[in-house]
Design an enzyme around this catalytic site. Sequence first.
Site, PDB file in Angstrom:
ATOM      1  N   ILE A 133       0.091  -8.886  55.342  1.00  0.00           N
ATOM      2  CA  ILE A 133       1.602  -9.100  55.435  1.00  0.00           C
ATOM      3  C   ILE A 133       1.778  -9.309  57.035  1.00  0.00           C
ATOM      4  CG2 ILE A 133       2.857  -8.726  53.475  1.00  0.00           C
ATOM      5  CD1 ILE A 133       3.470  -6.114  54.470  1.00  0.00           C
ATOM      6  N   ASP A 134       2.449 -10.091  57.697  1.00  0.00           N
ATOM      7  CA  ASP A 134       2.952  -9.979  59.020  1.00  0.00           C
ATOM      8  C   ASP A 134       3.387  -8.830  59.592  1.00  0.00           C
ATOM      9  OD1 ASP A 134       2.290 -12.823  58.797  1.00  0.00           O
ATOM     10  OD2 ASP A 134       4.414 -13.579  58.624  1.00  0.00           O
ATOM     11  N   LYS A 135       3.039  -8.842  61.058  1.00  0.00           N
ATOM     12  CA  LYS A 135       3.379  -7.659  61.846  1.00  0.00           C
ATOM     13  C   LYS A 135       4.911  -7.144  61.803  1.00  0.00           C
ATOM     14  CE  LYS A 135       3.675  -5.979  66.619  1.00  0.00           C
ATOM     15  NZ  LYS A 135       3.665  -6.246  67.921  1.00  0.00           N
TER      16      LYS A 135
END
Length: 300
Positions: A133-135
Site C-alpha cells: 500500500i502507498d506510503k
Amino acid sequence: MNKIVYDLEIESRIDSYLKDKLDISRSQVQKMIESGLVFVNSKVIKSNYKLKTNDEIEYEILETKKIDLAPENLNLDIVYQDENVAVVYKPKGMVVHPACGNYDKTLVNGLLYELDNLSNINGVIRPGIVHRIDKDTTGLLLVAKNDIAHNKLSQDLKNKKVKRVYFALVEGTILEDDGIINAPIGRDPKDRLKYTVIEGGKESITTFHVLERFKDKTFVECVLKTGRTHQIRVHFKYINHPVYGDPLYARKTEGTVNGQYLHAGLIGYNDPITNEYKEFTYPLPKYFDDELNKLRRLKK
C-alpha cells in the site's frame, strides 16, 4: 527461476512490463536481460521484445548492489501470525520496502526485527512482501513467511480470492449509495509519477458503498477487485471525487496536513496450507476518525 505468465491482452515491451511488475528500474531489467537472467518461453530475448498473451516469463532478480538491510525495532503492530503468514498494520508515512536512497525505517526493516522467517521470492530488499500500500495509506498487509505461502497468496491475489476493503474520505457528495468503477489504469503519459484511466491500461475494478455523506465530502467503503498501483486514488479522481488530501490526485485543499484519507481496514484470505478463511480488521487511525467527527459536528 521465478515464473510469470503474461495474461494481458495488449502487447507490452518486456523491459517496461518487468519494471512495473517487479518495481525495479528499467536499466536493472535491461541488465538482467543482458546477463541472461530473463527468458520468454524458454528463449533468450532482447529488451524490446513485445510480450503476447500466455507468454511464460522466467527471471532472476539482479541486485544492482549488495544491500545489507538492518532489522529495526519500529514497534510494528503484528495483528496476527502463524508459521506461514503474518498480518501487519502499516502506519502512515512508512514505506513498505527499501528503494534507492531509502534503506531504513521501512516496513521490511521492521519485519526483519519482528519475524524469524520471511519468504525469499522477491529478493533481498522485499522479503515477505506479497502486496503493498502507498506510503501515506494506512492499514493491513499480508506478509509471507516462506516461499510456499508466498506463491499461494500471490496466486490468490491474481485470481481475486483475497478480500481487501478500504475506507476513504473523498471530495464532494456522491449521490449513489453503491457503485462500480470499471476503468483501465496505466501510467500517465504526461506525468510519470501518476497513474490514470487510459485506453489500453490494465483492467481495474473498484466497488464502493457510501457510509456517510457530509456537506462537501463523502465517507465510503471500497472493495478492490483488482490491485493496480494507486487504484482507489485514480478511480475516485476519474469520477470527480478524489480522495481528500491526496497530494497527487486531489484538488488543492488548504489546511490538509495529514495527506490522503485512505485506510486498508479489512483483509481476508484463505490459509495457504489449510485453505481456512481468515479475516482481520483494523480501526481507522486517530487523524481519520477525528476528521469524521469534526464533519459530523458541522452537520448538526
